[in-house]
Design a protein around this motif. Structure first.
Motif, PDB file in Angstrom:
ATOM      1  N   THR A  49     -11.267   0.219  11.614  1.00 28.54           N
ATOM      2  CA  THR A  49     -10.227   0.845  12.571  1.00 28.54           C
ATOM      3  C   THR A  49      -9.542   2.159  12.197  1.00 28.54           C
ATOM      4  O   THR A  49      -9.219   2.164  11.076  1.00 28.54           O
ATOM      5  CB  THR A  49      -9.463  -0.165  13.337  1.00 28.54           C
ATOM      6  OG1 THR A  49      -8.124   0.496  14.074  1.00 28.54           O
ATOM      7  CG2 THR A  49      -8.679  -1.016  11.950  1.00 28.54           C
ATOM      8  N   THR A  50      -9.422   2.802  13.062  1.00 22.50           N
ATOM      9  CA  THR A  50      -8.581   4.075  12.646  1.00 22.50           C
ATOM     10  C   THR A  50      -6.606   3.947  13.593  1.00 22.50           C
ATOM     11  O   THR A  50      -6.216   4.796  13.334  1.00 22.50           O
ATOM     12  CB  THR A  50      -9.198   5.751  12.732  1.00 22.50           C
ATOM     13  OG1 THR A  50      -9.302   5.839  14.073  1.00 22.50           O
ATOM     14  CG2 THR A  50     -10.783   5.191  12.574  1.00 22.50           C
ATOM     15  N   ARG A  51      -6.599   2.667  14.288  1.00 22.39           N
ATOM     16  CA  ARG A  51      -5.493   2.916  15.258  1.00 22.39           C
ATOM     17  C   ARG A  51      -4.700   2.798  14.120  1.00 22.39           C
ATOM     18  O   ARG A  51      -4.530   1.782  13.493  1.00 22.39           O
ATOM     19  CB  ARG A  51      -5.972   1.511  15.772  1.00 22.39           C
ATOM     20  CG  ARG A  51      -4.510   1.597  17.397  1.00 22.39           C
ATOM     21  CD  ARG A  51      -5.287   0.063  18.153  1.00 22.39           C
ATOM     22  NE  ARG A  51      -5.713   0.747  18.653  1.00 22.39           N
ATOM     23  CZ  ARG A  51      -6.658  -0.341  20.067  1.00 22.39           C
ATOM     24  NH1 ARG A  51      -5.633  -1.606  20.102  1.00 22.39           N
ATOM     25  NH2 ARG A  51      -7.457   0.231  21.201  1.00 22.39           N
ATOM     26  N   GLN A  52      -3.424   3.763  14.477  1.00 23.20           N
ATOM     27  CA  GLN A  52      -2.290   3.403  14.137  1.00 23.20           C
ATOM     28  C   GLN A  52      -1.606   1.787  13.985  1.00 23.20           C
ATOM     29  O   GLN A  52      -1.771   1.499  15.244  1.00 23.20           O
ATOM     30  CB  GLN A  52      -1.169   4.424  14.635  1.00 23.20           C
ATOM     31  CG  GLN A  52      -1.464   5.325  14.175  1.00 23.20           C
ATOM     32  CD  GLN A  52      -1.432   6.693  13.533  1.00 23.20           C
ATOM     33  OE1 GLN A  52      -0.673   6.071  12.088  1.00 23.20           O
ATOM     34  NE2 GLN A  52      -2.264   7.254  11.991  1.00 23.20           N
ATOM     35  N   ARG A  87      -1.867  -0.526  12.594  1.00 24.93           N
ATOM     36  CA  ARG A  87      -3.773  -1.595  13.314  1.00 24.93           C
ATOM     37  C   ARG A  87      -2.976  -2.259  12.202  1.00 24.93           C
ATOM     38  O   ARG A  87      -2.922  -3.478  10.795  1.00 24.93           O
ATOM     39  CB  ARG A  87      -4.857  -0.759  12.039  1.00 24.93           C
ATOM     40  CG  ARG A  87      -4.588  -0.510  11.115  1.00 24.93           C
ATOM     41  CD  ARG A  87      -5.805   0.692  10.973  1.00 24.93           C
ATOM     42  NE  ARG A  87      -5.310   1.080   9.687  1.00 24.93           N
ATOM     43  CZ  ARG A  87      -6.125   1.812   8.848  1.00 24.93           C
ATOM     44  NH1 ARG A  87      -7.501   2.146   8.985  1.00 24.93           N
ATOM     45  NH2 ARG A  87      -5.527   2.168   7.927  1.00 24.93           N
ATOM     46  N   ASP A  96     -11.910   2.381   4.230  1.00 19.74           N
ATOM     47  CA  ASP A  96     -11.288   2.596   5.322  1.00 19.74           C
ATOM     48  C   ASP A  96     -11.371   4.044   5.913  1.00 19.74           C
ATOM     49  O   ASP A  96     -11.461   4.812   5.883  1.00 19.74           O
ATOM     50  CB  ASP A  96      -9.758   2.931   4.911  1.00 19.74           C
ATOM     51  CG  ASP A  96      -8.540   2.788   5.971  1.00 19.74           C
ATOM     52  OD1 ASP A  96      -8.849   3.027   7.245  1.00 19.74           O
ATOM     53  OD2 ASP A  96      -7.693   3.196   5.732  1.00 19.74           O
ATOM     54  N   ALA A 119     -10.744   5.052   8.607  1.00 22.12           N
ATOM     55  CA  ALA A 119      -9.797   6.552   8.852  1.00 22.12           C
ATOM     56  C   ALA A 119      -9.143   7.363   7.953  1.00 22.12           C
ATOM     57  O   ALA A 119      -8.742   8.521   7.950  1.00 22.12           O
ATOM     58  CB  ALA A 119      -7.998   5.362   8.682  1.00 22.12           C
ATOM     59  N   GLN A 120      -9.680   6.635   6.597  1.00 23.00           N
ATOM     60  CA  GLN A 120      -9.273   8.113   5.643  1.00 23.00           C
ATOM     61  C   GLN A 120     -11.142   8.831   5.540  1.00 23.00           C
ATOM     62  O   GLN A 120     -11.043  10.182   4.421  1.00 23.00           O
ATOM     63  CB  GLN A 120      -8.973   7.492   4.222  1.00 23.00           C
ATOM     64  CG  GLN A 120      -8.268   6.516   3.860  1.00 23.00           C
ATOM     65  CD  GLN A 120      -6.879   7.492   4.476  1.00 23.00           C
ATOM     66  OE1 GLN A 120      -6.978   8.319   4.315  1.00 23.00           O
ATOM     67  NE2 GLN A 120      -6.033   6.633   5.662  1.00 23.00           N
ATOM     68  N   CYS A 159     -14.715  -0.704  17.479  1.00 21.71           N
ATOM     69  CA  CYS A 159     -13.853   0.437  17.183  1.00 21.71           C
ATOM     70  C   CYS A 159     -15.126   1.724  17.379  1.00 21.71           C
ATOM     71  O   CYS A 159     -15.990   1.163  16.799  1.00 21.71           O
ATOM     72  CB  CYS A 159     -13.271   0.547  16.260  1.00 21.71           C
ATOM     73  SG  CYS A 159     -12.540   2.525  15.545  1.00 21.71           S
TER      74      CYS A 159
END
Lengths: 62, 189
Positions: B15-18, B20, B45, B47-48, B87
């Motif tokens: 997931t990339t959600r803030q 999380r 991750d 998100a990275q 996601c």
């Protein structure tokens, strides 16, 4: 010997690899579509793993 | 059936959600995995990761991620449940590889704010993982009402989870060892 039964040599250590899977790839790119087996609906990749070092490799099955 | 090479089992936070709450769940699983001998792991991750949306599938393959998938003997996917699904960017990342996954084990950790512990996201992921050539295990980890499982700093509040994770990891490791042996020693024909 058919092309599919030819052994693959590990590109990392030179050992004979084990051909452990054939995977149908659906939705190939236009280039791959020209190589596709119509009866199967996609291209078939054969997967090889090295018993000596664990490296993996693949090639188009023929 | 022994191997001198350690198993490599990355943990993918999907997931990339803030904000999380899957982050402490993934960290806990990764920490428990790291306690075991004969295992190497990596925390991935999404998100990275660079996630271009100008194309999809193997056209956006990230070399570092692909190398980790190629080296992996098994994967752990930590997936929060968003509107009963996974996601979208997790799917985007998973689709960027294919041959790297074949005949490798995968276990899923579901995370949800509700009572079902991500059961629906796990069910939704199964056909995707199967088509990618991964072999799913029959143990899951379900983080239900995850906001009560960890405090605001990510500290674990429910001591039942490490034992559940241990059961999940045992099965995943068995499958990883078995599939490694199969890949390397059991020819298709």
């Amino acid at each position: 010997m058919s092309a599919a039964s030819k052994t693959m040599i590990c590109p990392k250590c030179g050992a004979t690899m084990s051909r452990h899977a054939e995977k149908l790839i659906q939705g190939p790119t236009p280039k791959e579509a020209r190589q596709a087996e119509l009866g199967l609906g996609g291209i078939v990749l054969e997967m090889h793993s090295c018993p000596a070092c664990g490296a993996n490799a693949s090639r188009l099955a023929m | 059936m022994t191997s001198e090479r350690p198993l490599f089992i990355p943990v993918i936070l999907g997931t990339t959600r803030q904000g999380r709450m899957s982050l402490p769940a993934a960290k806990l699983v990764s920490q428990e995995l790291g306690k075991l001998g004969g295992i190497e792991t990596e925390f991935i991750d999404i998100a990275q990761m660079p996630l271009p949306t100008s194309d999809a599938g193997e056209a956006i393959k990230d070399a570092k991620f692909a190398a980790s998938m190629d080296r992996a003997d098994a994967l752990i996917i930590v997936a929060p449940e968003y509107n009963h699904g996974y996601c979208g960017l997790l799917k985007h990342v998973l689709d960027s590889c294919l041959k790297e996954y074949i005949h490798k084990a995968v276990g899923i950790v579901g995370v949800s704010a509700g009572a079902f512990g991500g059961a629906r996201v796990i069910e939704n992921l199964l056909p995707v993982l199967r088509e990618l050539g991964l072999v799913t295990i029959f143990w899951d980890v379900n983080f239900s009402t995850v906001q009560k499982v960890f405090d605001a700093n990510g500290a674990l509040l429910d001591s039942a989870y490490p034992r559940r994770i241990e059961k999940f990891l045992k099965e995943l490791i068995w499958m990883a060892k078995t599939l490694r042996y199969g890949r390397e020693h059991v020819a298709l024909d």
